[in-house]
Design an enzyme around this catalytic site. Structure first.
Site, PDB file in Angstrom:
ATOM      1  N   HIS A 110       0.832  -1.206   0.000  1.00  0.00           N
ATOM      2  CA  HIS A 110       0.000   0.000   0.000  1.00  0.00           C
ATOM      3  C   HIS A 110       0.873   1.266   0.000  1.00  0.00           C
ATOM      4  O   HIS A 110       0.715   2.143  -0.856  1.00  0.00           O
ATOM      5  CB  HIS A 110      -0.929  -0.038   1.218  1.00  0.00           C
ATOM      6  CG  HIS A 110      -1.851   1.127   1.335  1.00  0.00           C
ATOM      7  ND1 HIS A 110      -3.177   1.058   1.018  1.00  0.00           N
ATOM      8  CD2 HIS A 110      -1.633   2.405   1.732  1.00  0.00           C
ATOM      9  CE1 HIS A 110      -3.731   2.243   1.205  1.00  0.00           C
ATOM     10  NE2 HIS A 110      -2.831   3.075   1.645  1.00  0.00           N
ATOM     11  N   GLU A 111       1.795   1.350   0.940  1.00  0.00           N
ATOM     12  CA  GLU A 111       2.634   2.546   1.037  1.00  0.00           C
ATOM     13  C   GLU A 111       3.546   2.693  -0.185  1.00  0.00           C
ATOM     14  O   GLU A 111       3.772   3.802  -0.671  1.00  0.00           O
ATOM     15  CB  GLU A 111       3.470   2.533   2.327  1.00  0.00           C
ATOM     16  CG  GLU A 111       2.662   2.498   3.626  1.00  0.00           C
ATOM     17  CD  GLU A 111       1.615   3.604   3.728  1.00  0.00           C
ATOM     18  OE1 GLU A 111       1.828   4.692   3.169  1.00  0.00           O
ATOM     19  OE2 GLU A 111       0.571   3.366   4.350  1.00  0.00           O
ATOM     20  N   HIS A 114       1.634   4.431  -2.923  1.00  0.00           N
ATOM     21  CA  HIS A 114       1.603   5.896  -2.773  1.00  0.00           C
ATOM     22  C   HIS A 114       2.918   6.493  -3.280  1.00  0.00           C
ATOM     23  O   HIS A 114       2.939   7.441  -4.061  1.00  0.00           O
ATOM     24  CB  HIS A 114       1.476   6.292  -1.299  1.00  0.00           C
ATOM     25  CG  HIS A 114       0.115   6.110  -0.710  1.00  0.00           C
ATOM     26  ND1 HIS A 114      -1.018   6.631  -1.283  1.00  0.00           N
ATOM     27  CD2 HIS A 114      -0.308   5.477   0.418  1.00  0.00           C
ATOM     28  CE1 HIS A 114      -2.068   6.321  -0.518  1.00  0.00           C
ATOM     29  NE2 HIS A 114      -1.663   5.623   0.516  1.00  0.00           N
ATOM     30  N   ASP A 186      -7.584   7.541   2.929  1.00  0.00           N
ATOM     31  CA  ASP A 186      -7.201   8.026   1.596  1.00  0.00           C
ATOM     32  C   ASP A 186      -8.437   8.451   0.822  1.00  0.00           C
ATOM     33  O   ASP A 186      -8.468   9.509   0.206  1.00  0.00           O
ATOM     34  CB  ASP A 186      -6.493   6.925   0.791  1.00  0.00           C
ATOM     35  CG  ASP A 186      -5.173   6.527   1.429  1.00  0.00           C
ATOM     36  OD1 ASP A 186      -4.594   7.356   2.134  1.00  0.00           O
ATOM     37  OD2 ASP A 186      -4.740   5.384   1.206  1.00  0.00           O
TER      38      ASP A 186
END
Ligand code: ZN
Length: 282
Positions: A110-111, A114, A186
C-alpha cells in the site's frame, strides 16, 4: 477553536500568516537560544525542511529534539536529534503493535503504491519518507514534503495529489487482486479534495467559475453541517458527476502507473519490508 470565533466573542480578528522559511529560521533561533547545540546543527536547513509549520510546531520540534538528546545522555542536541524529532512530528509517535507478516506485507504494498505514484508523476511533492512502522492511528505512512512554501495549488498539482492518494489502493488491487479497509482515510481525503476543486475552486469546466456551498465540516463532530442550498437539484447532480469524474480520472492514472511499473513496485515493497523505513534518496 471554532468556538472562539463565534460572533460576539471578539470584535477584531488578526490573521497571522504562516511563517516562510526565513521566519522559521528566526523562530528556531529563539527557541534554541538557551540550548547546547551540536556543531553540526544547521538551523537554516531545518527551517527549509519544515514548510507549513508554525511557531508552536517549531517550538515542539525543538523540545522533542531536546528530549531525545536528554534521553540518550547526549552532551549537546545534534542534527540527528532534530531529524528524529521531525519524523515524530510528521509521521507520529511509533506505536508498539503486533502485525502479522501478511498485514505487514499489505501495508508495505500500500505505502509503496503511494510513493511510486508520487515518484512517477511530475508536479508532486518529493517523498520524504515511507514507513511500515505503525505510528499513531496508521499502520504505515507515506510522507511527502513540499520543496518550498506553497500558497497556491494548481489543478494539475491537485489531480496528481489525488492520484498519489489513490496509489496505495491501486497497488493493493494490482498485487492482491482486491482492496482492503486500509484506504478509508485516503478515500476520504480524495473526496474532500475533489469536492473542494469542484465546489469551491471552480476547477470543473462543466460547472464553471461558481461557488457551491455544500456544508462545512464540524470541527468536533467530524461530519458536515447542512448549509442552506443555493443551487438546484440538477446542479447537485452535476456536482456529484463532476466529483466522480475527477476521482475516476485520478484512480485510472494511479492504476496505470502501478501497472506500468509493477516490477519497481514489488522491489520497493520488498525493500520496505526489510528496512521498515525508506527515505527519498533510498
Ligand atoms: Zn494510504
Amino acid at each position: 477553536d471554532a468556538a472562539l470565533l463565534r460572533p460576539g466573542r471578539f470584535d477584531r480578528q488578526v490573521v497571522i500568516e504562516r511563517p516562510d522559511w526565513r521566519d522559521r529560521v528566526k523562530i528556531l533561533e529563539v527557541h534554541t537560544r538557551k540550548m547546547p547545540l551540536g556543531a553540526d546543527v544547521d538551523l537554516e536547513l531545518i527551517g527549509k525542511g519544515t514548510p507549513g509549520m508554525v511557531g508552536a510546531d517549531l517550538q515542539s520540534l525543538v523540545n522533542e529534539a531536546a528530549l531525545i538528546a536528554a534521553r540518550e545522555d547526549a552532551e549537546t542536541v545534534g542534527m540527528d536529534h532534530f531529524e528524529r524529532a521531525k519524523d515524530r512530528q510528521l509521521l507520529g509517535m511509533e506505536r508498539k503493535l503486533f502485525m502479522s507478516d501478511r498485514e505487514k506485507q499489505i501495508t508495505a504494498v500500500h505505502e509503496s503504491g503511494h510513493a511510486l505514484v508520487a515518484k512517477c508523476l511530475p508536479n508532486t511533492d518529493p517523498v520524504y519518507k515511507i514507513t511500515v512502522i505503525p505510528r499513531g492511528q496508521a499502520l504505515g505512512v507515506t510522507q511527502q514534503l513540499p520543496k518550498d512554501d506553497r500558497y497556491h495549488f494548481q489543478r494539475s498539482y491537485l489531480l496528481a495529489r489525488m492520484a498519489v492518494m489513490l496509489g496505495g489502493r491501486a497497488a493493493e488491487k494490482a498485487v492482491f487482486g482486491e482492496y482492503s479497509t486500509g484506504a478509508q482515510n485516503d478515500l476520504k481525503q480524495v473526496m474532500d479534495l475533489a469536492e473542494k476543486m469542484v465546489c469551491q475552486w471552480g476547477m470543473s469546466d462543466q460547472l464553471g467559475p461558481l461557488s457551491y456551498p455544500r456544508g462545512e465540516e464540524h470541527p468536533f463532530l467530524g461530519r458536515k453541517l447542512a448549509s442552506e442550498k443555493t443551487f438546484s437539484e440538477k446542479t447537485a447532480w452535476i456536482i456529484d458527476e463532476e466529483i466522480k469524474k475527477m476521482v475516476t480520472t485520478a484512480q485510472r492514472c494511479a492504476a496505470d502507473i502501478i501497472a506500468g511499473n509493477r516490477k519497481v513496485l514489488d522491489a520497493l515493497a520488498q525493500r520496505l519490508l526489510e528496512e521498515e523505513s525508506i527515505d527519498n534518496e533510498q
